[in-house]
Enzyme design. Structure first.
Site, PDB file in Angstrom:
ATOM      1  N   TYR A 136     -30.800  14.567 -35.447  1.00 36.45           N
ATOM      2  CA  TYR A 136     -29.534  14.275 -36.109  1.00 36.45           C
ATOM      3  C   TYR A 136     -28.849  15.569 -36.502  1.00 36.45           C
ATOM      4  O   TYR A 136     -29.466  16.502 -37.021  1.00 36.45           O
ATOM      5  CB  TYR A 136     -29.741  13.414 -37.371  1.00 36.45           C
ATOM      6  CG  TYR A 136     -28.411  13.121 -38.066  1.00 36.45           C
ATOM      7  CD1 TYR A 136     -27.613  12.062 -37.652  1.00 36.45           C
ATOM      8  CD2 TYR A 136     -27.931  13.954 -39.075  1.00 36.45           C
ATOM      9  CE1 TYR A 136     -26.371  11.830 -38.237  1.00 36.45           C
ATOM     10  CE2 TYR A 136     -26.699  13.726 -39.664  1.00 36.45           C
ATOM     11  CZ  TYR A 136     -25.927  12.670 -39.245  1.00 36.45           C
ATOM     12  OH  TYR A 136     -24.702  12.435 -39.804  1.00 36.45           O
ATOM     13  N   SER A 189      17.464  -1.236 -26.336  1.00 39.35           N
ATOM     14  CA  SER A 189      17.710   0.190 -26.550  1.00 39.35           C
ATOM     15  C   SER A 189      18.665   0.341 -27.717  1.00 39.35           C
ATOM     16  O   SER A 189      19.548  -0.489 -27.909  1.00 39.35           O
ATOM     17  CB  SER A 189      18.308   0.788 -25.281  1.00 39.35           C
ATOM     18  OG  SER A 189      19.092   1.920 -25.597  1.00 39.35           O
ATOM     19  N   LYS A 233      19.944  -2.931 -22.087  1.00 40.97           N
ATOM     20  CA  LYS A 233      18.541  -2.675 -21.789  1.00 40.97           C
ATOM     21  C   LYS A 233      17.593  -3.743 -22.321  1.00 40.97           C
ATOM     22  O   LYS A 233      17.788  -4.299 -23.392  1.00 40.97           O
ATOM     23  CB  LYS A 233      18.119  -1.325 -22.377  1.00 40.97           C
ATOM     24  CG  LYS A 233      18.669  -0.127 -21.654  1.00 40.97           C
ATOM     25  CD  LYS A 233      18.252  -0.038 -20.199  1.00 40.97           C
ATOM     26  CE  LYS A 233      16.802   0.333 -20.017  1.00 40.97           C
ATOM     27  NZ  LYS A 233      16.539   1.712 -20.443  1.00 40.97           N
ATOM     28  N   THR A 274       0.900  -1.158   0.000  1.00 39.12           N
ATOM     29  CA  THR A 274       0.000   0.000   0.000  1.00 39.12           C
ATOM     30  C   THR A 274       0.935   1.204   0.000  1.00 39.12           C
ATOM     31  O   THR A 274       2.028   1.140   0.585  1.00 39.12           O
ATOM     32  CB  THR A 274      -0.919   0.047   1.245  1.00 39.12           C
ATOM     33  OG1 THR A 274      -0.102   0.214   2.402  1.00 39.12           O
ATOM     34  CG2 THR A 274      -1.752  -1.225   1.394  1.00 39.12           C
ATOM     35  N   HIS A 275       0.539   2.259  -0.675  1.00 34.01           N
ATOM     36  CA  HIS A 275       1.402   3.450  -0.833  1.00 34.01           C
ATOM     37  C   HIS A 275       2.737   3.072  -1.470  1.00 34.01           C
ATOM     38  O   HIS A 275       3.738   3.748  -1.264  1.00 34.01           O
ATOM     39  CB  HIS A 275       1.665   4.146   0.505  1.00 34.01           C
ATOM     40  CG  HIS A 275       0.432   4.416   1.308  1.00 34.01           C
ATOM     41  ND1 HIS A 275      -0.251   5.604   1.273  1.00 34.01           N
ATOM     42  CD2 HIS A 275      -0.275   3.607   2.143  1.00 34.01           C
ATOM     43  CE1 HIS A 275      -1.307   5.534   2.077  1.00 34.01           C
ATOM     44  NE2 HIS A 275      -1.352   4.323   2.602  1.00 34.01           N
ATOM     45  N   ASN A 334      13.489  -3.570 -22.315  1.00 33.53           N
ATOM     46  CA  ASN A 334      12.385  -2.702 -21.885  1.00 33.53           C
ATOM     47  C   ASN A 334      11.015  -3.365 -22.045  1.00 33.53           C
ATOM     48  O   ASN A 334      10.766  -4.026 -23.053  1.00 33.53           O
ATOM     49  CB  ASN A 334      12.412  -1.403 -22.691  1.00 33.53           C
ATOM     50  CG  ASN A 334      13.704  -0.635 -22.481  1.00 33.53           C
ATOM     51  OD1 ASN A 334      14.251  -0.626 -21.376  1.00 33.53           O
ATOM     52  ND2 ASN A 334      14.205  -0.020 -23.534  1.00 33.53           N
ATOM     53  N   GLN A 365     -21.340  12.404 -37.218  1.00 31.35           N
ATOM     54  CA  GLN A 365     -20.447  11.593 -38.044  1.00 31.35           C
ATOM     55  C   GLN A 365     -19.098  11.369 -37.343  1.00 31.35           C
ATOM     56  O   GLN A 365     -18.395  10.409 -37.620  1.00 31.35           O
ATOM     57  CB  GLN A 365     -20.231  12.287 -39.392  1.00 31.35           C
ATOM     58  CG  GLN A 365     -19.362  11.509 -40.357  1.00 31.35           C
ATOM     59  CD  GLN A 365     -19.468  12.070 -41.765  1.00 31.35           C
ATOM     60  OE1 GLN A 365     -20.502  11.943 -42.396  1.00 31.35           O
ATOM     61  NE2 GLN A 365     -18.412  12.698 -42.233  1.00 31.35           N
ATOM     62  N   GLU A 379       4.246  -0.913 -21.326  1.00 36.02           N
ATOM     63  CA  GLU A 379       4.262   0.560 -21.371  1.00 36.02           C
ATOM     64  C   GLU A 379       3.255   1.094 -22.386  1.00 36.02           C
ATOM     65  O   GLU A 379       2.557   2.078 -22.136  1.00 36.02           O
ATOM     66  CB  GLU A 379       5.655   1.061 -21.728  1.00 36.02           C
ATOM     67  CG  GLU A 379       6.674   0.823 -20.615  1.00 36.02           C
ATOM     68  CD  GLU A 379       8.079   1.123 -21.089  1.00 36.02           C
ATOM     69  OE1 GLU A 379       8.481   2.282 -21.023  1.00 36.02           O
ATOM     70  OE2 GLU A 379       8.766   0.194 -21.550  1.00 36.02           O
TER      71      GLU A 379
HETATM   72  N1  ARG Z   1     -22.193   9.597 -42.709  1.00 41.16           N
HETATM   73  C1  ARG Z   1     -23.256  10.060 -41.903  1.00 41.16           C
HETATM   74  C2  ARG Z   1     -22.892   9.901 -40.426  1.00 41.16           C
HETATM   75  O1  ARG Z   1     -22.028   9.156 -40.159  1.00 41.16           O
HETATM   76  C3  ARG Z   1     -24.507   9.291 -42.176  1.00 41.16           C
HETATM   77  C4  ARG Z   1     -25.753  10.034 -41.883  1.00 41.16           C
HETATM   78  C5  ARG Z   1     -25.892  11.174 -42.791  1.00 41.16           C
HETATM   79  N2  ARG Z   1     -27.139  11.849 -42.581  1.00 41.16           N
HETATM   80  C6  ARG Z   1     -27.359  13.091 -43.065  1.00 41.16           C
HETATM   81  N3  ARG Z   1     -28.512  13.608 -42.804  1.00 41.16           N
HETATM   82  N4  ARG Z   1     -26.459  13.729 -43.751  1.00 41.16           N
HETATM   83  O2  ARG Z   1     -23.454  10.512 -39.567  1.00 41.16           O
END
Ligand code: ARG
Length: 472
Positions: A332, A292, A298, A164-165, A300, A337, A305
Site C-alpha cells: 500500500y 443556439s 438551430k 464504409t469510409h 443541436n 487514495q 455530442e
Molecule cells: N483513505 C485511504 C485510501 O483511500 C485509506 C487507506 C489509508 N491507509 C493508510 N495506510 N494511510 O487509500
C-alpha cells in the site's frame, strides 16, 4: 438514492505548538479523501458489521459489545442517509470518520479495528462498491439495448445506405445498423460480468500488509459479504501483500467502462450525422436537443455530442489509473487514495451516458422519406450486379472489373447505373441478359441477403425477434 454529504471545514488536529493553525489545516486538506470517499459509507459499514461479527465468533468481542457496535453503526447509517452526519476532514477518510464517531458513542467501538487496517478495509469497500455498481450498469446497458431494439422495430422496413469510409456502400435496414450497437453493448455487459469473477474475492484479514497474528475467520467474513463462488464456497485473497495493493479490478472496471464509452461515442457520432440536414435520417425530440443563443433556426444534438465528449474522460480515467499503479512498490502507498475518484467518475459518467442515450433514442423518429431517397441510389447495388455475373459463371475478379466499367460508362453518359440499356450492358459483357435490370429492385435485393448476419429482410426480422426475446 441520493445522499447529501455535509462536510465541515477542516479544523487543525493540534492547536498547540509552532505549526498550530496554518500547515495543520493545509496538510489535512491536502490529505483528506472524505470529500469523495464518503460515498463508500454503506459498504464500509457492511464490512464493519461482518468484521465485528467475526471478532465475536472467535471470542474477541462480547455479545453485548457486538450488539452495541451493530446498533451504533446502524444509527450512523440512518444519519448518513438522512444527510445529518457531519463528515470531518481532519479525520481523513470515510473509515476514520465512521469508526471515530462510533467509538465516541460506543466504548466497544475501540475494539472494532482489531486485526484490521484501513488498507484491507479500503480494498474491501472498493470491491463491494464496484460489485454493486456493475449490477446497476448491467441494468442500464439492458435498458439501452431495449431502446435500440424498440427503435429498430418502430422503423422496421426502413432502408438506408450502409457506409464504409463514410461513402455509400450497400443498402441495409436501419434496424440492422441499430442492432450492431446492441451486439457491442452485449459484449460490454459480458465484460463487466466477467470482471466480477476476479473482483469477488474478500481481502479482509490481510491487515496492513501481513495478515494478523489473531485467528481471524476470513471465510466467515467472506460468506457474510457474499464473496462466494457458484457453489456458495467462500472466496478469500491468497496473498496478503497482493490483497492490500491489488487494484486490477478497478482497472478492469475502468477499461470496460472506457470500451463501453467508446461504443456509445460511436453511436453518438452516427446520431449526430443522421440528425444533420445533409443526412436528415432522424428527428430527435426537442426535449433532447438545444437551441443556439444566436442562431434561431438551430437544433443541436447536445446529448449525443456530450456522450461523445464524455468518452474522453472515461478513457482518461483508465489512463490515470494505469499510470497511478505502474511505478508503485509493494504494497500500500498513499498514492492509491487517488484511485477512487477515477472509478467513481467512470461509473457515474457511463451510467449517465447510458441513461440519456436510451432516453434520447426513445424520443427519436426515423425520417422514412429521406432514408428511402438515399437508399434508392442504384450504385448501392453495384455489388449485386457483380453477383449476378458470378451466378452466370463469370469469375468474381472479372465480374468486378466489368461492373466497374459499367459504373464508368454510366458516369460518362450522365446516367444512373440502372439506366444503362441492356445493349450497353451486353456490350460490356455477353453474360448480361435482359433480366440484369431486375437487380436494381431494392426490395428483391434485400430478400436476397439471406445468410446469418446479413441485413436481409428475413434475417433482420429474425434478429429483432431474437433480441426482443432476450431482453424481455
Ligand atoms: N483513505 C485511504 C485510501 O483511500 C485509506 C487507506 C489509508 N491507509 C493508510 N495506510 N494511510 O487509500
Amino acid at each position: 438514492m441520493k445522499v447529501q454529504a455535509r462536510i465541515k471545514n477542516s479544523t487543525p488536529v493540534s492547536r498547540s505548538g509552532r505549526f498550530a493553525n496554518g500547515p495543520g489545516a493545509d496538510v489535512a486538506n491536502f490529505s483528506e479523501s472524505i470529500s469523495f470517499d464518503w460515498r463508500l459509507w454503506r459498504h464500509d459499514i457492511l464490512g464493519s458489521i461482518a468484521h465485528a461479527s467475526m471478532l465475536h465468533k472467535i471470542g474477541l468481542l462480547k455479545t453485548t459489545e457486538l450488539k452495541a457496535i451493530i446498533r451504533g453503526l446502524e444509527r450512523i447509517s440512518v444519519e448518513i442517509e438522512a444527510g445529518q452526519f457531519i463528515w470531518r476532514p481532519e479525520l481523513e477518510d470515510v473509515h476514520m470518520n465512521i469508526e471515530a464517531e462510533l467509538t465516541r458513542r460506543v466504548s466497544a467501538g475501540a475494539k472494532l479495528h482489531t486485526g484490521r487496517s484501513r488498507n484491507d478495509q479500503v480494498a474491501l469497500d472498493m470491491r463491494l462498491w464496484v460489485r454493486d455498481e456493475v449490477g446497476q450498469i448491467q441494468t442500464e446497458l439492458r435498458a439501452l439495448q431495449r431502446s435500440l431494439v424498440d427503435f429498430g422495430s418502430r422503423s422496421e422496413g426502413v432502408l438506408i445506405p450502409g457506409y464504409t469510409h463514410l461513402q455509400r456502400a450497400q443498402p441495409v435496414y436501419f434496424a440492422h445498423h441499430l442492432l450492431a450497437y446492441v451486439e457491442m453493448l452485449d459484449r460490454d455487459a459480458s465484460r463487466f460480468r466477467d470482471g466480477l469473477n476476479r473482483l469477488n474475492v474478500c481481502p479482509l484479514g490481510n491487515g496492513a500488509i501481513a495478515g494478523s497474528t489473531l485467528p481471524l475467520d476470513r471465510e466467515f467474513v467472506a460468506r457474510q459479504l457474499g464473496f462466494v463462488d457458484g457453489r456458495g464456497r467462500p472466496l478469500v485473497t491468497q496473498n496478503s501483500m497482493d490483497g492490500v495493493s491489488d487494484r486490477d479490478f478497478m482497472i478492469e472496471f475502468c477499461a470496460t467502462a472506457a470500451l463501453t464509452a467508446v461504443h456509445l461515442s460511436r453511436l453518438a457520432e452516427d446520431v449526430i450525422l443522421w440528425a444533420s440536414s445533409e443526412f436528415d435520417f432522424i428527428r430527435i425530440a426537442d426535449a433532447y436537443t438545444t437551441g443556439s443563443s444566436l442562431m434561431p433556426q438551430k437544433k443541436n444534438p447536445d446529448i449525443a455530442e456530450l456522450t461523445r465528449g464524455k468518452s474522453g474522460r472515461v478513457i482518461g480515467n483508465l489512463m490515470a489509473l494505469l499510470t497511478l499503479l505502474k511505478g508503485l512498490p509493494m504494497t500500500y502507498n498513499r498514492d492509491l487514495q487517488e484511485d477512487k475518484e477515477r472509478v467513481f467518475d467512470s461509473a457515474d459518467t457511463i451510467r449517465a451516458c447510458l441513461r440519456l442515450t436510451a432516453a434520447m433514442l426513445n424520443h427519436t423518429t426515423v425520417n422514412t422519406t429521406a432514408c428511402r431517397l438515399a437508399a434508392d441510389d442504384p450504385q448501392l447495388l453495384a455489388t449485386d450486379l457483380v453477383d449476378y455475373l458470378v451466378r452466370k459463371g463469370v469469375p468474381f475478379r472479372k465480374a468486378h472489373h466489368v461492373v466497374g466499367a459499367a459504373v464508368a460508362l454510366a458516369e460518362k453518359l450522365n446516367l444512373s447505373l440502372n439506366e444503362l440499356s441492356p445493349t450497353d450492358l451486353k456490350g460490356l459483357d455477353r453474360h448480361f441478359g435482359a433480366d440484369a435490370g431486375n437487380i436494381f429492385n431494392l426490395d428483391a435485393a434485400m430478400k436476397r441477403r439471406n445468410i446469418v448476419g446479413a441485413p436481409g429482410t428475413k434475417q433482420v426480422r429474425r434478429q429483432l425477434v431474437r433480441w426482443q426475446k432476450r431482453l424481455q
